[in-house]
Write an enzyme that holds these catalytic residues in place. Structure first.
Site, PDB file in Angstrom:
ATOM      1  N   LYS A  22       0.894  -1.588   0.595  1.00  0.00           N
ATOM      2  CA  LYS A  22      -0.042  -0.256  -0.183  1.00  0.00           C
ATOM      3  C   LYS A  22       0.717   0.878   0.279  1.00  0.00           C
ATOM      4  O   LYS A  22       0.659   2.514  -0.780  1.00  0.00           O
ATOM      5  CB  LYS A  22      -1.084   0.676   1.823  1.00  0.00           C
ATOM      6  CG  LYS A  22      -1.584   1.507   1.357  1.00  0.00           C
ATOM      7  CD  LYS A  22      -2.314   1.179   2.460  1.00  0.00           C
ATOM      8  CE  LYS A  22      -2.089   1.926   3.995  1.00  0.00           C
ATOM      9  NZ  LYS A  22      -1.492   3.241   4.470  1.00  0.00           N
ATOM     10  N   ASN A  23       1.773   1.305   1.283  1.00  0.00           N
ATOM     11  CA  ASN A  23       2.595   1.985   1.219  1.00  0.00           C
ATOM     12  C   ASN A  23       3.967   3.084  -0.268  1.00  0.00           C
ATOM     13  O   ASN A  23       4.433   3.868  -0.188  1.00  0.00           O
ATOM     14  CB  ASN A  23       3.374   2.615   2.453  1.00  0.00           C
ATOM     15  CG  ASN A  23       2.298   3.044   3.578  1.00  0.00           C
ATOM     16  OD1 ASN A  23       0.759   3.312   3.310  1.00  0.00           O
ATOM     17  ND2 ASN A  23       2.303   2.844   4.935  1.00  0.00           N
ATOM     18  N   CYS A 115      -4.775  12.599  13.567  1.00  0.00           N
ATOM     19  CA  CYS A 115      -4.976  11.522  13.651  1.00  0.00           C
ATOM     20  C   CYS A 115      -5.253  10.958  14.594  1.00  0.00           C
ATOM     21  O   CYS A 115      -4.650  10.484  15.529  1.00  0.00           O
ATOM     22  CB  CYS A 115      -5.139  10.695  11.499  1.00  0.00           C
ATOM     23  SG  CYS A 115      -3.397  10.454  12.129  1.00  0.00           S
ATOM     24  N   ARG A 120       0.156  14.573  12.765  1.00  0.00           N
ATOM     25  CA  ARG A 120       0.996  14.770  11.744  1.00  0.00           C
ATOM     26  C   ARG A 120       1.328  15.657  11.179  1.00  0.00           C
ATOM     27  O   ARG A 120       0.424  16.547  10.130  1.00  0.00           O
ATOM     28  CB  ARG A 120       0.379  13.271  11.106  1.00  0.00           C
ATOM     29  CG  ARG A 120       0.170  12.336  11.942  1.00  0.00           C
ATOM     30  CD  ARG A 120      -0.362  11.283  10.882  1.00  0.00           C
ATOM     31  NE  ARG A 120       0.743  10.259  10.064  1.00  0.00           N
ATOM     32  CZ  ARG A 120      -0.092   9.346   9.752  1.00  0.00           C
ATOM     33  NH1 ARG A 120      -1.372   8.978  10.013  1.00  0.00           N
ATOM     34  NH2 ARG A 120       0.766   8.959   8.673  1.00  0.00           N
ATOM     35  N   ASP A 303       3.587   0.390  12.271  1.00  0.00           N
ATOM     36  CA  ASP A 303       2.812  -0.453  11.617  1.00  0.00           C
ATOM     37  C   ASP A 303       2.340  -1.555  12.122  1.00  0.00           C
ATOM     38  O   ASP A 303       1.304  -2.465  11.584  1.00  0.00           O
ATOM     39  CB  ASP A 303       3.048   0.284   9.820  1.00  0.00           C
ATOM     40  CG  ASP A 303       2.679   1.186   9.425  1.00  0.00           C
ATOM     41  OD1 ASP A 303       2.143   2.336  10.670  1.00  0.00           O
ATOM     42  OD2 ASP A 303       3.187   1.768   8.237  1.00  0.00           O
ATOM     43  N   ARG A 395      -9.249  -0.060   4.343  1.00  0.00           N
ATOM     44  CA  ARG A 395      -8.339   0.816   3.916  1.00  0.00           C
ATOM     45  C   ARG A 395      -6.945   0.641   3.357  1.00  0.00           C
ATOM     46  O   ARG A 395      -6.132   0.771   2.186  1.00  0.00           O
ATOM     47  CB  ARG A 395      -8.067   1.798   5.168  1.00  0.00           C
ATOM     48  CG  ARG A 395      -8.882   2.728   4.938  1.00  0.00           C
ATOM     49  CD  ARG A 395      -8.594   4.145   5.931  1.00  0.00           C
ATOM     50  NE  ARG A 395      -8.029   5.210   5.066  1.00  0.00           N
ATOM     51  CZ  ARG A 395      -7.228   5.851   5.995  1.00  0.00           C
ATOM     52  NH1 ARG A 395      -8.298   6.654   6.701  1.00  0.00           N
ATOM     53  NH2 ARG A 395      -6.367   6.778   5.333  1.00  0.00           N
TER      54      ARG A 395
HETATM   55  C1  EPZ Z   1       4.107   6.829   6.719  1.00  0.00           C
HETATM   56  O1  EPZ Z   1       3.358   7.653   7.168  1.00  0.00           O
HETATM   57  C2  EPZ Z   1       3.172   5.800   6.768  1.00  0.00           C
HETATM   58  N1  EPZ Z   1       1.910   6.099   5.594  1.00  0.00           N
HETATM   59  C3  EPZ Z   1       2.917   5.525   7.973  1.00  0.00           C
HETATM   60  O2  EPZ Z   1       1.448   4.288   7.949  1.00  0.00           O
HETATM   61  C4  EPZ Z   1       3.675   4.223   9.023  1.00  0.00           C
HETATM   62  O3  EPZ Z   1       3.165   4.394   9.605  1.00  0.00           O
HETATM   63  C5  EPZ Z   1       4.769   5.963   8.683  1.00  0.00           C
HETATM   64  O4  EPZ Z   1       4.845   6.943   7.617  1.00  0.00           O
HETATM   65  C6  EPZ Z   1       5.929   5.618   9.745  1.00  0.00           C
HETATM   66  O5  EPZ Z   1       6.807   4.711   9.085  1.00  0.00           O
HETATM   67  C7  EPZ Z   1       2.118   6.266   4.127  1.00  0.00           C
HETATM   68  O6  EPZ Z   1       2.905   5.800   4.033  1.00  0.00           O
HETATM   69  C8  EPZ Z   1       0.794   6.348   2.917  1.00  0.00           C
HETATM   70  P1  EPZ Z   1       6.377  10.231   8.771  1.00  0.00           P
HETATM   71  P2  EPZ Z   1       4.181   9.417   7.056  1.00  0.00           P
HETATM   72  O7  EPZ Z   1       6.359  11.717   7.509  1.00  0.00           O
HETATM   73  O8  EPZ Z   1       4.867   9.098   5.646  1.00  0.00           O
HETATM   74  C9  EPZ Z   1       7.351  13.430  12.544  1.00  0.00           C
HETATM   75  C10 EPZ Z   1      -0.112   2.716   8.352  1.00  0.00           C
HETATM   76  O9  EPZ Z   1      -0.994   2.424   8.941  1.00  0.00           O
HETATM   77  N2  EPZ Z   1       6.594  14.099  11.293  1.00  0.00           N
HETATM   78  O10 EPZ Z   1       7.260   8.947   7.853  1.00  0.00           O
HETATM   79  O11 EPZ Z   1       3.498  10.626   7.794  1.00  0.00           O
HETATM   80  C11 EPZ Z   1       5.445  12.991  12.403  1.00  0.00           C
HETATM   81  O12 EPZ Z   1       4.995  13.334  13.534  1.00  0.00           O
HETATM   82  C12 EPZ Z   1       0.569   4.622   8.115  1.00  0.00           C
HETATM   83  O13 EPZ Z   1       0.529   2.525   6.882  1.00  0.00           O
HETATM   84  C13 EPZ Z   1       6.614  15.418  11.150  1.00  0.00           C
HETATM   85  O14 EPZ Z   1       7.329  16.242  12.503  1.00  0.00           O
HETATM   86  O15 EPZ Z   1       4.662   9.075   8.606  1.00  0.00           O
HETATM   87  C14 EPZ Z   1       5.231  11.488  13.039  1.00  0.00           C
HETATM   88  O16 EPZ Z   1       6.012  11.184  14.573  1.00  0.00           O
HETATM   89  C15 EPZ Z   1       0.230   4.551   9.361  1.00  0.00           C
HETATM   90  N3  EPZ Z   1       6.892  16.563  10.543  1.00  0.00           N
HETATM   91  C16 EPZ Z   1       7.384  10.965  12.206  1.00  0.00           C
HETATM   92  O17 EPZ Z   1       7.332  12.026  12.075  1.00  0.00           O
HETATM   93  C17 EPZ Z   1       6.603  16.047   9.198  1.00  0.00           C
HETATM   94  O18 EPZ Z   1       6.596  16.995   8.322  1.00  0.00           O
HETATM   95  C18 EPZ Z   1       6.609   9.908  11.441  1.00  0.00           C
HETATM   96  O19 EPZ Z   1       5.791  10.449  10.643  1.00  0.00           O
HETATM   97  C19 EPZ Z   1       6.427  14.964   9.246  1.00  0.00           C
HETATM   98  C20 EPZ Z   1       6.384  14.170   9.555  1.00  0.00           C
END
Ligand code: EPZ
Length: 423
Positions: A22-23, A115, A120, A303, A395
């Protein structure tokens, strides 16, 4: 609203084919906006998030058809203002921002909120675009970004965010000059996007490591591509096998992508065999407790955190699981407590008492992976559980109940198909 009814205590065994990730699929779809022409993408999971992304792409002017896990995209002229409700309904749609900004020089997109798994923010995405020369304005929940042509930049991420790494990488592909991303996320899905974009004509190297270099080009074509296997789906079924004291074999799997999980499986006492491209997991007579922390790849994936917490309820002794990626990813624990689990959460760490018999209950799903965890708990429980809110599960998991039934689980969906309309 659909729900699952699960009769617990069935041992899982058999062979299962893992879907495409998916991701990765969602981001490849966004990346296609950077190109031009006809794309065929294989192994795209038929899940609600992919259908939502098809809707986003269509609204931008792309022809998108998904059938039998093959996605056909035709990219010609585009517009840069996707419908507010579609973007807000799925956070991954923010990944269209980098491609549209690079391709059209402008994009206007609704700001997704926080969420169920925590805050996020988008600061790393937006400051990356700004470093490349974009002017960004956020008013009334709308992000407007503009740039005549993005300029290559040297960008250091404060945290290896998956989404920010991908968005900046996609924007940089059509920028003037070279972009360097330091402290980049290293997830396998990022390597997949690099490979896809390079097939379209981009010049990216280093994905999978902490430093990614992108040399900008002026235009990109189309590509045919196969999505990598979904390591989180695979991990979910591996943990389901362990909690049912079963033995399952998975095909379409890359064991290196599952390193941190397989280490935990061994700690739990499970045995793993990899032969002829298939991975088999054998459960031990008794699961052992563990201490694990989630971390960015190659660490243990957040995840799979909820699913592993459920497994810990059946292990011998006290296990601890620290969540270090998201700040509210234990919201499902009260549902497990209803079933008899004994879990305390303190400072982002869950302390889980093993040897906790679970009883069937009425359960409500709050997010995708929490949903998978509740299904696992229901599989381990005595008696019947009814799980509502399964649209969250739809989803990200293709036909979870059918896959589990094939393995011997007693699980049924009732009242509609969770809104999946495209076959
Ligand atoms: C991706 O989300 C995945 N989603 C998530 O999968 C997964 O849990 C996550 O990466 C971590 O592996 C998709 O790929 C669609 P991040 P993403 O940006 O990209 C902080 C699932 O269940 N952060 O790596 O949104 C954030 O708050 C989903 O399949 C900032 O501070 O994750 C978090 O604490 C859920 N500022 C951490 O980084 C930013 O601008 C990780 O978020 C962006 C993120």
């Amino acid at each position: 609203m659909s729900k699952f009814t699960v009769e617990g205590k069935q041992r899982l065994s058999g062979l299962l084919k893992v879907n495409g990730a998916k991701n990765s699929a969602l981001k490849l779809m966004a990346a296609s906006l950077l190109g031009q022409g006809i794309f065929w993408i294989e192994d795209v999971p038929q899940i609600a998030d992919v259908l939502t992304m098809c809707g986003v792409l269509r609204a931008l002017g792309v022809e998108a058809e998904l059938a039998n896990n093959r996605l056909n995209l035709v990219v010609n002229s585009l517009q840069g203002r996707p419908p507010w409700d579609l973007v807000r309904s799925m956070r991954a749609s923010i990944q269209i921002m980098g491609p549209l900004l690079a391709k059209l020089g402008w994009v206007e997109v609704a700001k997704p909120g926080g969420c169920a798994i925590g805050a996020r923010p988008l600061d790393l995405h937006l400051s990356g675009f700004e470093k490349m020369g974009a002017v960004i304005e956020t008013t009334n929940g709308l992000i407007k970004a503009r740039a005549k042509r993005l300029q290559g930049a040297d960008i250091t991420l404060r945290y290896p965010s998956v989404g920010a790494t991908e968005n900046i990488m996609m924007a940089a592909v059509l920028a003037r000059g070279e972009t360097i991303i330091r402290n980049a996320a290293r997830e396998p899905e990022i390597v997949d996007i690099q490979n896809f974009l390079n097939k379209m004509g981009a010049r990216i190297e280093g994905a999978g490591g902490a430093l990614i270099k992108i040399k900008g080009v002026t235009d990109l074509g189309a590509a045919d591509f196969k999505v990598i296997p979904d390591r989180i789906e695979a991990g979910t079924y591996i943990l389901a096998a362990l909690i049912s004291q079963g033995e399952i074999t998975l095909e379409n799997i890359v064991p290196e992508h599952l390193g941190a999980l397989l280490d935990v499986v061994k700690t739990l006492g499970g045995e793993i065999e990899f032969k002829n491209g298939r991975l088999t997991v054998h459960s031990p007579a008794k699961l052992k407790p563990f201490e694990v922390s989630t971390n960015p790849y190659p660490g243990f994936p957040t995840d799979l955190q909820p699913q592993l917490v459920v497994v810990a309820t059946q292990a011998g002794g006290l296990s601890t699981l620290r969540e270090s990626v998201f700040n509210q990813r234990f919201g499902y624990i009260p549902q497990l407590e209803k079933m008899g689990a004994r879990i305390k959460v303190k400072d982002y760490t869950a302390f889980i008492q093993g040897h906790s018999p679970l009883n069937g209950a009425n359960l409500v799903v709050s997010d995708l992976r929490a949903g998978a965890a509740l299904v696992l708990a229901a599989l381990a429980a005595r008696g019947e559980s009814a799980i509502s809110g399964i649209e969250h599960i739809d989803r990200g998991y293709e036909q979870m109940e059918e896959k589990l039934s094939l393995l011997g689980a007693k699980i049924k969906r009732s009242l509609g198909k969770g809104g999946l309309s495209e076959k």
